[in-house]
Design an enzyme around this catalytic site. Structure first.
Site, mmCIF file in Angstrom:
data_model
loop_
_atom_site.group_PDB
_atom_site.id
_atom_site.type_symbol
_atom_site.label_atom_id
_atom_site.label_comp_id
_atom_site.label_asym_id
_atom_site.label_seq_id
_atom_site.Cartn_x
_atom_site.Cartn_y
_atom_site.Cartn_z
ATOM 1 N N THR A 2 -3.796 -0.170 -1.209
ATOM 2 C CA THR A 2 -3.513 -0.521 -2.598
ATOM 3 C C THR A 2 -3.965 0.634 -3.477
ATOM 4 O O THR A 2 -5.008 1.237 -3.256
ATOM 5 C CB THR A 2 -4.109 -1.900 -2.986
ATOM 6 O OG1 THR A 2 -3.499 -2.346 -4.193
ATOM 7 C CG2 THR A 2 -5.601 -1.853 -3.187
ATOM 8 N N CYS A 62 -9.079 -4.383 -11.583
ATOM 9 C CA CYS A 62 -8.714 -5.287 -10.489
ATOM 10 C C CYS A 62 -9.676 -5.092 -9.312
ATOM 11 O O CYS A 62 -10.318 -4.056 -9.200
ATOM 12 C CB CYS A 62 -7.303 -5.004 -9.997
ATOM 13 S SG CYS A 62 -6.029 -5.228 -11.247
ATOM 14 N N HIS A 67 -5.021 -7.946 -3.855
ATOM 15 C CA HIS A 67 -5.229 -7.174 -5.092
ATOM 16 C C HIS A 67 -5.372 -8.169 -6.243
ATOM 17 O O HIS A 67 -4.392 -8.641 -6.810
ATOM 18 C CB HIS A 67 -4.013 -6.258 -5.301
ATOM 19 C CG HIS A 67 -4.138 -5.293 -6.439
ATOM 20 N ND1 HIS A 67 -3.710 -3.996 -6.342
ATOM 21 C CD2 HIS A 67 -4.632 -5.428 -7.686
ATOM 22 C CE1 HIS A 67 -3.928 -3.373 -7.500
ATOM 23 N NE2 HIS A 67 -4.484 -4.229 -8.325
#
Lengths: 206, 157
Positions: free
Chosen positions: B20, B26, B43
């Site tokens: 990711t 996040c 995520h």
């Protein structure tokens, strides 16, 4: 899907015109601030899905200078002014000659970039307000130098995924020594998309 | 290598990896079952779905971790063998005297940790907080997690 209807040719034309007028005013303010003639073109205005925003700049991991302002008034949202560090440094080199010496940004440089973002945002918003009759104001600009995806995700989180499109104004800033590309991103918060759409509809019909 | 986008979750086995890109505030939740060699990555964007995760359960800490556990169990992972590694939760923008919305990163980390505690999943390593974005990759072969910040050499946790 309301947000799909939002993407039509007439709206895009109007948004481009708003972008053109906003950036023209920003250019004269920037010329004063940067002590050099600055002109800004708007080659394109796009409505892009949130997920594609970082890709639009190139590599989502590419380091960018992002100036972030939150919007309030008739609708809330986020506004970003995004450039590569090289472009940012080249623009402020006239007022801060040491800018090009290192790759890192000093506090002075960050403050100058925040002011640039402020000028771009204020003039863009003023143009948007003139065309739509909406009242909007921008909060204090904040600056981050980091991966494009990480920087822009801050605005995506605010909108909670309810609205799906961001308005992207591609700008090309001409100044003494170079031509630099920069992007203005406008992300409406949940509910704001409809307010903006209605306001633009009014502007289109008048 | 599989790309895990924002508000996305995925599980893999064998020699696959999950990546990711550009985690800001996040949180990347990396779960791993060493015995089953199953790895999962979510995520997470926000702390709490408040019972309404809608079409994107992986967006929230509570519903996202629940979904990730399901995906891993479907590939043979056992709940009591799973451990967690966390990355992200940075505060990307700061202004003196204003902490409100920008504090979403630390709040995401707190929420993820709380969900993992109640799921009895131990967190074995963390690269969280601070002010830098992170790109991470989780390898199903050994559960290693590489963490890379912009302009900095990657570390493995």
């Amino acid at each position: 899907m309301d947000n799909i209807r939002f993407v039509n040719e007439r709206t895009a034309d109007l948004l481009r015109e708003i972008g053109n007028i906003g950036t023209a005013h920003a250019a004269s303010a920037l010329s004063e601030m940067l002590r050099q003639p600055v002109s800004i073109q708007v080659p394109r205005v796009d409505l892009v899905p949130f997920d594609d925003m970082a890709e639009l700049i190139g590599d989502p991991e590419q380091v960018v200078v992002g100036v972030y302002l939150t919007l309030s008034g008739d609708f809330t949202g986020s506004l970003f002014f995004v450039q590569t560090p090289q472009a940012a440094k080249s623009l402020i080199a006239e007022v801060l000659p040491d800018a090009l010496a290192t790759t890192r940004l000093s506090d002075m440089e960050i403050s100058a970039l925040a002011e640039m973002g402020n000028i771009m945002a204020a003039n863009y918003l003023s143009s948007l307000m003139t065309f739509t009759g909406l009242q909007l104001s921008a909060d204090v600009p904040m600056v981050a130098v980091d991966m494009a995806q990480a920087v822009l995700s801050v605005g995506l989180i605010r909108s909670l995924g309810v609205s799906h499109y961001a308005l992207v104004v591609h700008t090309r800033i001409h100044h003494l020594s170079a031509i630099e590309d920069a992007h203005v991103f406008l992300l409406p918060d949940p509910g704001a998309e409809r307010v903006l759409q209605n306001a633009l509809g009014v502007a289109l019909d008048s | 290598m599989y790309r895990v986008g924002m508000a996305d979750a995925r599980a893999v086995t064998g020699s696959d990896s999950l990546r990711t890109v550009g985690l800001g505030s996040c949180v990347g939740v990396a779960l791993y079952d060493a015995r089953a060699a199953v790895a999962g990555l979510a995520h997470i964007m926000l702390p709490d779905s408040r019972g309404d995760a809608g079409a994107t359960p992986a967006k929230y800490a509570d519903s996202g971790i629940a979904l990730l556990l399901q995906l891993m169990q479907a590939q043979g992972a056992k709940r009591n063998q799973i451990v967690a590694k966390l990355a992200g939760g940075a505060q990307m923008f700061t202004v003196a005297g204003r902490k409100d919305y920008a504090r979403i990163g630390p709040r995401n980390v707190e929420a993820v940790e709380a969900v993992l505690v109640s799921a009895r999943i131990p967190v074995v390593s963390r690269a969280v907080g601070g002010h830098k974005g992170r790109t991470i990759e989780l390898y199903a072969q050994d559960g290693s997690l590489t963490v890379r910040c912009a302009d900095v050499q990657a570390i493995t946790i």
